[in-house]
Design an enzyme around this catalytic site. Structure first.
Site, PDB file in Angstrom:
ATOM      1  N   LYS A  22      16.331-150.900  61.579  1.00  0.00           N
ATOM      2  CA  LYS A  22      16.026-149.289  61.226  1.00  0.00           C
ATOM      3  C   LYS A  22      17.493-148.437  61.406  1.00  0.00           C
ATOM      4  O   LYS A  22      17.388-147.693  60.377  1.00  0.00           O
ATOM      5  CB  LYS A  22      15.706-148.287  63.085  1.00  0.00           C
ATOM      6  CG  LYS A  22      15.950-146.989  62.854  1.00  0.00           C
ATOM      7  CD  LYS A  22      15.478-146.798  64.579  1.00  0.00           C
ATOM      8  CE  LYS A  22      16.424-146.808  65.056  1.00  0.00           C
ATOM      9  NZ  LYS A  22      16.735-145.276  66.514  1.00  0.00           N
ATOM     10  N   ASN A  23      18.548-149.179  61.855  1.00  0.00           N
ATOM     11  CA  ASN A  23      20.010-148.261  61.300  1.00  0.00           C
ATOM     12  C   ASN A  23      21.021-148.033  60.312  1.00  0.00           C
ATOM     13  O   ASN A  23      21.776-147.886  60.020  1.00  0.00           O
ATOM     14  CB  ASN A  23      21.161-148.776  63.196  1.00  0.00           C
ATOM     15  CG  ASN A  23      20.247-147.869  64.494  1.00  0.00           C
ATOM     16  OD1 ASN A  23      19.526-146.187  64.168  1.00  0.00           O
ATOM     17  ND2 ASN A  23      21.635-148.485  64.805  1.00  0.00           N
ATOM     18  N   ARG A  91      18.465-137.869  65.614  1.00  0.00           N
ATOM     19  CA  ARG A  91      19.510-137.041  65.237  1.00  0.00           C
ATOM     20  C   ARG A  91      20.171-137.877  64.936  1.00  0.00           C
ATOM     21  O   ARG A  91      21.040-137.381  63.331  1.00  0.00           O
ATOM     22  CB  ARG A  91      20.574-137.979  66.760  1.00  0.00           C
ATOM     23  CG  ARG A  91      20.511-136.811  67.723  1.00  0.00           C
ATOM     24  CD  ARG A  91      21.611-137.450  68.872  1.00  0.00           C
ATOM     25  NE  ARG A  91      21.219-136.685  69.632  1.00  0.00           N
ATOM     26  CZ  ARG A  91      21.863-135.616  70.109  1.00  0.00           C
ATOM     27  NH1 ARG A  91      22.009-134.362  69.370  1.00  0.00           N
ATOM     28  NH2 ARG A  91      21.548-135.036  71.359  1.00  0.00           N
ATOM     29  N   CYS A 115      22.295-130.448  70.575  1.00  0.00           N
ATOM     30  CA  CYS A 115      23.233-130.897  70.260  1.00  0.00           C
ATOM     31  C   CYS A 115      24.675-129.841  70.934  1.00  0.00           C
ATOM     32  O   CYS A 115      24.452-128.918  70.713  1.00  0.00           O
ATOM     33  CB  CYS A 115      23.417-131.336  69.191  1.00  0.00           C
ATOM     34  SG  CYS A 115      25.041-132.105  68.461  1.00  0.00           S
ATOM     35  N   ASP A 303      24.096-150.659  72.364  1.00  0.00           N
ATOM     36  CA  ASP A 303      23.094-150.311  72.005  1.00  0.00           C
ATOM     37  C   ASP A 303      22.184-151.785  72.858  1.00  0.00           C
ATOM     38  O   ASP A 303      20.980-151.872  73.613  1.00  0.00           O
ATOM     39  CB  ASP A 303      22.590-150.516  70.498  1.00  0.00           C
ATOM     40  CG  ASP A 303      22.412-149.160  70.302  1.00  0.00           C
ATOM     41  OD1 ASP A 303      22.279-148.284  71.326  1.00  0.00           O
ATOM     42  OD2 ASP A 303      22.149-149.254  69.170  1.00  0.00           O
ATOM     43  N   ILE A 325      31.283-146.418  75.600  1.00  0.00           N
ATOM     44  CA  ILE A 325      31.139-145.163  74.518  1.00  0.00           C
ATOM     45  C   ILE A 325      30.204-143.973  75.275  1.00  0.00           C
ATOM     46  O   ILE A 325      30.495-143.080  73.647  1.00  0.00           O
ATOM     47  CB  ILE A 325      30.368-146.482  73.496  1.00  0.00           C
ATOM     48  CG1 ILE A 325      30.508-147.267  72.935  1.00  0.00           C
ATOM     49  CG2 ILE A 325      29.672-145.145  72.302  1.00  0.00           C
ATOM     50  CD1 ILE A 325      32.171-147.043  72.376  1.00  0.00           C
TER      51      ILE A 325
END
Length: 418
Positions: A22-23, A91, A115, A303, A325
């Site tokens: 997906k990314n 996002r 945000c 992730d 992160i």
């Protein structure tokens, strides 16, 4: 609201085909805005976020068809806006900002929901575009960007940002002159985007390193591309084999993208062998407690933090997990504790003391990777676990319940609480 009902205690055995990332797919879809015509992508997963991006591109005037191939025709872009009703759910929608501005000279993109610019990497996108000559204003919750034509610049990111690197790299392809991006993200998804941009005619060097050089061109043309395998999905299924004491073969994956994850999972006692497009994993001994610290690629990915924590709940000692992160990425801890995990939090650190077993209980998913961690814990727990708010899973895992069921998991989806 749908939920997953899982009866744990069954070792997973069989073969799992890993879906496209997906990314990687989302920035490729955004890149279709850079060139007029038909773009074709294969190995695109069927996920909620992919559907959302199709809707966003459709709002702008692009058409899309998602069969065996995802075809996007960007020849009729007319609405240079990304509205809040679409951006608020994803996002990654901000990735359309650079391409729209570079090709059309204007973009109006809603700020992602919740945000705060000063605390989120979107400020790195905006400051970089300003250095390339864009005039940017914030109006009623929207970023409004204008530029007759972007110009090359040297941009140093204060923090490593994947979407920031992707956004500015796309914008630079049509800018006048040379753009040098420093302290860039090195993720495979960034490299995949650069590969597609080069197929379109872009002049890019250095992707996969911490400095990317882009020489702008006058025009790009559509092309075809195969989306790379999802390294996080692959890592999740390796951990699933580990926590259930199972044996899985993963196909359609790229082991080279998983080196840090595989290293830690081997240290945890899993036997892992890799080949071309294949990972074989077996777990038939005790789970060893291992420390991890998340960091940008090629280090251990944030992730995979939640899934690794689930594995560590059954470790033979104490594991220290440090999240470097993101803030507030331990939302899964309270739910894991409901299953019997022994976890203590101290700021960005989680101290996980291994227990002899987990016990099924009702739990609630809070985000995408937290959802996956709860599924893994449920697969190993005694008794039945019910996981609600599983729509988070559908954002990043294609047919997870179907894939798990095919390798022996006792898992079913209960629709609308029926």
């Amino acid at each position: 609201m749908d939920k997953l009902v899982i009866e744990g205690g069954v070792p997973l055995r069989g073969e799992v085909s890993i879906s496209g990332a997906k990314n990687a797919a989302l920035p490729l879809m955004a890149a279709s805005l850079l060139a007029c015509g038909k773009h074709s992508f294969t190995n695109v997963p069927r996920l909620r976020d992919i559907h959302t991006m199709c809707n966003l591109l459709g709002h702008m005037g692009a058409s899309s068809e998602h069969g065996a191939t995802l075809n996007i025709d960007s020849g009729n872009i007319r609405a240079l806006e990304a509205p809040y009703r679409l951006v608020k759910t994803m996002r990654a929608s901000v990735l359309v900002l650079g391409p729209m501005l570079a090709r059309h000279g204007f973009a109006r993109v809603s700020l992602p929901g919740g945000c705060a610019i000063g605390a989120r990497p979107i400020n790195l996108h905006l400051s970089g575009l300003q250095e390339m000559g864009a005039d940017i204003e914030l109006e009623h919750g929207y970023v409004v960007a204008r530029a007759d034509r972007l110009r090359g610049a040297t941009i140093i990111f204060d923090l490593v940002t994947v979407t920031g690197t992707e956004n500015l790299m796309m914008a630079a392809t049509l800018a006048r002159g040379r753009t040098i991006l420093k302290n860039t993200a090195r993720e495979p998804e960034v490299v995949a985007l650069a590969d597609y941009l080069r197929k379109m005619g872009a002049r890019i060097e250095g992707d996969g390193s911490s400095e990317i050089v882009v020489d702008g061109v006058e025009e790009l043309t559509p092309s075809t591309f195969r989306v790379i395998p999802d390294r996080i999905e692959a890592g999740t299924y390796i951990a699933a084999a580990g926590i259930t004491g199972g044996c899985l073969r993963l196909t359609n994956c790229e082991p080279a993208h998983l080196e840090a994850v595989i290293q830690k999972l081997r240290a945890a006692g899993l036997t892992i062998e890799t080949g071309e497009g294949i990972v074989d994993v077996q777990s038939n001994g005790p789970i060893r407690s291992v420390d991890i610290k998340t960091w940008p690629y090629p280090a251990f990915p944030t992730d995979m933090q939640a899934q690794f924590m689930s594995l560590m709940t059954l470790g033979n000692g104490v594991s220290l997990i440090t999240e470097q992160i993101f803030e507030n990425r331990f939302m899964h801890v309270l739910e894991l504790k409901r299953l019997g995990a022994d976890i203590e939090l101290d700021g960005r650190n989680a101290r996980v003391c291994g227990v002899s077993h987990l016990s099924g209980a009702p739990v609630m998913a809070t985000d995408l990777r937290a959802s996956a961690s709860l599924v893994l814990a449920a697969l190993a727990a005694t008794g039945v676990t019910e996981i609600t708010r599983i729509y988070h899973l559908e954002r990043g895992y294609e047919d997870m319940d179907g894939k798990l069921s095919a390798v022996g998991a006792r898992i079913r989806r209960q629709v609308n609480g029926s």
